[in-house]
Write a protein that holds these residues in place. Structure first.
Motif, PDB file in Angstrom:
ATOM      1  N   UNK A   1       0.834  -1.187   0.000  1.00  0.00           N
ATOM      2  CA  UNK A   1       0.000   0.000   0.000  1.00  0.00           C
ATOM      3  C   UNK A   1       0.880   1.253   0.000  1.00  0.00           C
ATOM      4  N   UNK A   2       2.014   1.184   0.686  1.00  0.00           N
ATOM      5  CA  UNK A   2       2.929   2.324   0.723  1.00  0.00           C
ATOM      6  C   UNK A   2       3.447   2.655  -0.673  1.00  0.00           C
ATOM      7  N   UNK A   3       3.751   1.632  -1.457  1.00  0.00           N
ATOM      8  CA  UNK A   3       4.233   1.835  -2.824  1.00  0.00           C
ATOM      9  C   UNK A   3       3.138   2.467  -3.694  1.00  0.00           C
ATOM     10  N   UNK A   4       1.910   1.993  -3.530  1.00  0.00           N
ATOM     11  CA  UNK A   4       0.802   2.557  -4.292  1.00  0.00           C
ATOM     12  C   UNK A   4       0.551   4.013  -3.911  1.00  0.00           C
ATOM     13  N   UNK A   5       0.668   4.325  -2.629  1.00  0.00           N
ATOM     14  CA  UNK A   5       0.495   5.708  -2.189  1.00  0.00           C
ATOM     15  C   UNK A   5       1.586   6.603  -2.773  1.00  0.00           C
ATOM     16  N   UNK A   6       2.811   6.092  -2.825  1.00  0.00           N
ATOM     17  CA  UNK A   6       3.907   6.864  -3.418  1.00  0.00           C
ATOM     18  C   UNK A   6       3.663   7.095  -4.909  1.00  0.00           C
ATOM     19  N   UNK A   7       3.185   6.090  -5.610  1.00  0.00           N
ATOM     20  CA  UNK A   7       2.874   6.246  -7.029  1.00  0.00           C
ATOM     21  C   UNK A   7       1.737   7.238  -7.231  1.00  0.00           C
ATOM     22  N   UNK A   8       0.761   7.214  -6.357  1.00  0.00           N
ATOM     23  CA  UNK A   8      -0.353   8.158  -6.448  1.00  0.00           C
ATOM     24  C   UNK A   8       0.151   9.590  -6.280  1.00  0.00           C
ATOM     25  N   UNK A   9       1.054   9.785  -5.341  1.00  0.00           N
ATOM     26  CA  UNK A   9       1.611  11.119  -5.114  1.00  0.00           C
ATOM     27  C   UNK A   9       2.380  11.618  -6.331  1.00  0.00           C
ATOM     28  N   UNK A  10       3.009  10.719  -7.068  1.00  0.00           N
ATOM     29  CA  UNK A  10       3.774  11.107  -8.254  1.00  0.00           C
ATOM     30  C   UNK A  10       2.869  11.587  -9.382  1.00  0.00           C
ATOM     31  N   UNK A  11       1.603  11.177  -9.366  1.00  0.00           N
ATOM     32  CA  UNK A  11       0.702  11.561 -10.450  1.00  0.00           C
ATOM     33  C   UNK A  11       0.287  13.016 -10.361  1.00  0.00           C
ATOM     34  N   UNK A  12       0.473  13.656  -9.227  1.00  0.00           N
ATOM     35  CA  UNK A  12       0.051  15.041  -9.066  1.00  0.00           C
ATOM     36  C   UNK A  12      -1.403  15.112  -8.648  1.00  0.00           C
ATOM     37  N   UNK A  13      -1.852  16.311  -8.341  1.00  0.00           N
ATOM     38  CA  UNK A  13      -3.222  16.445  -7.820  1.00  0.00           C
ATOM     39  C   UNK A  13      -4.150  17.179  -8.776  1.00  0.00           C
ATOM     40  N   UNK A  14      -3.736  17.430 -10.014  1.00  0.00           N
ATOM     41  CA  UNK A  14      -4.619  18.114 -10.953  1.00  0.00           C
ATOM     42  C   UNK A  14      -5.507  17.106 -11.661  1.00  0.00           C
ATOM     43  N   UNK A  15      -6.822  17.268 -11.528  1.00  0.00           N
ATOM     44  CA  UNK A  15      -7.745  16.343 -12.185  1.00  0.00           C
ATOM     45  C   UNK A  15      -7.769  16.592 -13.689  1.00  0.00           C
ATOM     46  N   UNK A  16      -8.064  15.566 -14.473  1.00  0.00           N
ATOM     47  CA  UNK A  16      -8.174  15.772 -15.918  1.00  0.00           C
ATOM     48  C   UNK A  16      -9.340  16.694 -16.246  1.00  0.00           C
ATOM     49  N   UNK A  17      -9.317  17.285 -17.435  1.00  0.00           N
ATOM     50  CA  UNK A  17     -10.343  18.255 -17.828  1.00  0.00           C
ATOM     51  C   UNK A  17     -11.745  17.647 -17.793  1.00  0.00           C
ATOM     52  N   UNK A  18     -11.877  16.385 -18.157  1.00  0.00           N
ATOM     53  CA  UNK A  18     -13.182  15.734 -18.163  1.00  0.00           C
ATOM     54  C   UNK A  18     -13.758  15.622 -16.747  1.00  0.00           C
ATOM     55  N   UNK A  19     -12.899  15.484 -15.760  1.00  0.00           N
ATOM     56  CA  UNK A  19     -13.369  15.328 -14.386  1.00  0.00           C
ATOM     57  C   UNK A  19     -13.821  16.664 -13.778  1.00  0.00           C
ATOM     58  N   UNK A  20     -13.358  17.767 -14.319  1.00  0.00           N
ATOM     59  CA  UNK A  20     -13.719  19.061 -13.772  1.00  0.00           C
ATOM     60  C   UNK A  20     -15.017  19.593 -14.341  1.00  0.00           C
ATOM     61  N   UNK A  21     -15.566  18.907 -15.317  1.00  0.00           N
ATOM     62  CA  UNK A  21     -16.842  19.299 -15.874  1.00  0.00           C
ATOM     63  C   UNK A  21     -16.741  20.361 -16.958  1.00  0.00           C
TER      64      UNK A  21
END
Length: 58
Positions: free
Chosen positions: A37-57
């Motif tokens: 789970x720690x590895x997955x959390x680290x990978x999630x953090x690497x993706x950044x926190x900006x949602x894709x344009x489709x998710x923002x409506x």
């Protein structure tokens, strides 16, 4: 009505992170590809926190 408006908890980044990490962990475990789970959390953090344009409506 947008998904984020209907489910207010989706506006909390910690809740979204927990949902994504749990889903990926479970999916990989079903295929006998266990990752910590720690590895997955680290990978999630690497993706950044900006949602894709489709998710923002847009």
């Amino acid at each position: 009505m947008k998904l984020r408006d209907r489910y207010r908890q989706l506006q909390d980044p910690a809740v979204v992170k927990a949902m994504v990490v749990r889903s990926v962990y479970a999916s990989m475990a079903l295929e006998n590809q266990t990752v910590s789970v720690e590895r997955l959390e680290a990978l999630y953090e690497q993706t950044g926190s900006t949602p894709p344009a489709a998710a923002t409506g847009r």
